[in-house]
Design an enzyme around this catalytic site. Structure first.
Site, PDB file in Angstrom:
ATOM      1  N   GLU A 278     -37.706 -21.483  12.906  1.00 42.06           N
ATOM      2  CA  GLU A 278     -37.250 -20.306  12.142  1.00 42.06           C
ATOM      3  C   GLU A 278     -37.779 -19.013  12.773  1.00 42.06           C
ATOM      4  O   GLU A 278     -38.675 -19.043  13.619  1.00 42.06           O
ATOM      5  CB  GLU A 278     -37.706 -20.417  10.688  1.00 42.06           C
ATOM      6  CG  GLU A 278     -39.201 -20.556  10.528  1.00 42.06           C
ATOM      7  CD  GLU A 278     -39.765 -19.760   9.369  1.00 42.06           C
ATOM      8  OE1 GLU A 278     -39.210 -18.690   9.035  1.00 42.06           O
ATOM      9  OE2 GLU A 278     -40.780 -20.185   8.821  1.00 42.06           O
TER      10      GLU A 278
ATOM     11  N   LYS B 287     -46.362 -22.815   0.738  1.00 42.14           N
ATOM     12  CA  LYS B 287     -47.359 -21.749   0.818  1.00 42.14           C
ATOM     13  C   LYS B 287     -48.224 -21.740  -0.448  1.00 42.14           C
ATOM     14  O   LYS B 287     -47.718 -21.874  -1.557  1.00 42.14           O
ATOM     15  CB  LYS B 287     -46.658 -20.414   1.043  1.00 42.14           C
ATOM     16  CG  LYS B 287     -46.223 -20.290   2.517  1.00 42.14           C
ATOM     17  CD  LYS B 287     -45.671 -18.928   2.830  1.00 42.14           C
ATOM     18  CE  LYS B 287     -44.306 -18.788   2.223  1.00 42.14           C
ATOM     19  NZ  LYS B 287     -43.250 -19.348   3.064  1.00 42.14           N
TER      20      LYS B 287
HETATM   21  N1  PSU Z   1     -44.171 -19.967   6.647  1.00 42.48           N
HETATM   22  C1  PSU Z   1     -45.085 -19.163   7.263  1.00 42.48           C
HETATM   23  N2  PSU Z   1     -44.812 -17.811   7.298  1.00 42.48           N
HETATM   24  C2  PSU Z   1     -43.641 -17.289   6.759  1.00 42.48           C
HETATM   25  C3  PSU Z   1     -42.691 -18.163   6.127  1.00 42.48           C
HETATM   26  C4  PSU Z   1     -43.012 -19.496   6.113  1.00 42.48           C
HETATM   27  O1  PSU Z   1     -46.121 -19.627   7.750  1.00 42.48           O
HETATM   28  O2  PSU Z   1     -43.430 -16.095   6.845  1.00 42.48           O
HETATM   29  C5  PSU Z   1     -41.376 -17.632   5.564  1.00 42.48           C
HETATM   30  C6  PSU Z   1     -40.299 -18.703   5.747  1.00 42.48           C
HETATM   31  O3  PSU Z   1     -39.250 -18.119   6.480  1.00 42.48           O
HETATM   32  C7  PSU Z   1     -39.863 -19.060   4.348  1.00 42.48           C
HETATM   33  C8  PSU Z   1     -40.039 -17.752   3.647  1.00 42.48           C
HETATM   34  O4  PSU Z   1     -38.566 -19.551   4.314  1.00 42.48           O
HETATM   35  O5  PSU Z   1     -41.320 -17.328   4.154  1.00 42.48           O
HETATM   36  C9  PSU Z   1     -39.978 -17.884   2.142  1.00 42.48           C
HETATM   37  O6  PSU Z   1     -39.746 -16.625   1.576  1.00 42.48           O
HETATM   38  P1  PSU Z   1     -39.215 -16.519   0.051  1.00 42.48           P
HETATM   39  O7  PSU Z   1     -40.366 -17.018  -0.768  1.00 42.48           O
HETATM   40  O8  PSU Z   1     -38.920 -15.059  -0.182  1.00 42.48           O
HETATM   41  O9  PSU Z   1     -37.988 -17.369  -0.051  1.00 42.48           O
END
Ligand code: PSU
Ligand code: MN
Length: 309
Positions: A33, A167
């Site tokens: 990604e 996360k």
């Molecule tokens: N994992 C990481 N750093 C990030 C992300 C994931 O170590 O920045 C990103 C990914 O792209 C994931 C996104 O899909 O954060 C999720 O964001 P949200 O909670 O707004 O969907």
């Protein structure tokens, strides 16, 4: 051997020649990604990390396909200069699946989230992807309804995703419940403890584990043989020697969540805000843990791609 039917790539998508050829020949490809680069890591480390990840994948005999959006066009296998652009240019947005049409119509550059990356990777015939930590149900979602689109997209995208759990800024228990509801199999890699992103153990347990890339590949094949269409999540914990001190983690998390609330941060800004806050409040130690777990997930994703090819 039964294989998943991959929908034809949408006409707007550009697939790099190298990626296209590898997919056509059944050689291993690993999708990566780009939101982690454009919005998750500070400059200039983000570009170094993106390039190092690709080099590591290549060294493992696998073709890397970093996915992102350049001037509205989703690209599967960004070139060096495109990767550089998403890591350094101003005005790069964060694109989940629903943002892809907007980015296209407006000609925007975008880093793609897990959701958008998985959605595009599957349509390009790619079967494995790696990220840092998956998105999920945010704390307070019972009233805010903030649940990452990563989850519903995984429910309908038959890819194998390697992540260090979800996360830790999220409501981990609620996220695990949602993954169950959405029929996404979750297994620990060499553990029954669900990882906690920058900490090795979130405190939650899993029912199943796999202990090798070939076992992970067998799980993906079993899913395909059943005609199921959800992703398989391989939860790979950060090595204990690279994890953030759990006490420090818990303290900083409480402060970061309070700051987000006080500053009225909501929606797609929440994750980048909390990650950045974490990096500053731990003097970069959460960043080092994030980079270590990302490297490990890239390495494992490459091995699983090889086992599946
Ligand atoms: N994992 C990481 N750093 C990030 C992300 C994931 O170590 O920045 C990103 C990914 O792209 C994931 C996104 O899909 O954060 C999720 O964001 P949200 O909670 O707004 O969907
Ligand atoms: Mn959200």
């Amino acid at each position: 051997m039964p294989t998943v039917a991959h929908p034809a790539p949408p006409p707007a998508v550009r697939i790099a020649e190298e990626v296209h050829a590898a997919v056509a020949d059944g050689r291993p490809v690993l999708a990566l990604e780009s939101t982690i680069l454009s919005h998750g890591l500070p400059r200039p480390r983000n570009l170094e990390v993106g390039l190092a990840a690709e080099a590591e994948v290549r060294a493992a005999g696998v073709v890397p396909a970093t996915i992102g959006v350049v001037e509205g066009r989703p690209v599967i296998g960004l070139s060096h200069s495109e990767l550089e652009r998403l890591c350094t240019a101003d005005g790069v947005v964060k694109a989940s699946v629903r943002d892809l049409p907007i980015a296209r119509a407006k000609g925007l550059d975008a880093g793609t989230t897990v959701a958008a990356t998985a959605w595009l990777a599957h349509r390009a015939g790619i079967r494995v992807m790696s990220t840092g930590g998956l998105g999920g149900v945010h704390r307070g979602a019972a009233t805010s309804f903030d649940e990452s689109a990563d989850l519903p997209v995984l429910a309908e995208t038959p890819i194998t995703l390697v992540s260090a759990g979800v996360k830790s800024i999220l409501d981990v228990a609620a996220t695990l419940e949602r993954l169950e509801t959405l029929n996404v199999p979750v297994v620990g890699y060499r553990t029954l403890r669900f990882p906690g992103f920058t900490i090795s153990d979130s405190g939650f347990t899993l029912d199943y584990r796999v202990d090798s890339p070939s076992e992970a590949a067998a799980l993906a094949r079993a899913r395909d043989e059943l005609g199921q269409t959800a992703a398989v999540l391989i939860a790979n914990p950060v090595a204990p020697e690279h994890q953030l001190d759990p006490g420090l983690h818990d303290r900083v998390l409480a402060e970061a969540l309070a700051a987000a609330e006080a500053e009225g941060v909501t929606g797609h800004d929440t994750t980048p805000f909390l990650l950045e806050r974490f990096q500053r409040a731990t003097s970069g130690r959460s960043l080092e843990a994030n980079l270590a777990l990302y490297r490990a997930n890239v390495a494992l994703g490459a091995e699983i791609a090889r086992a599946l090819a």
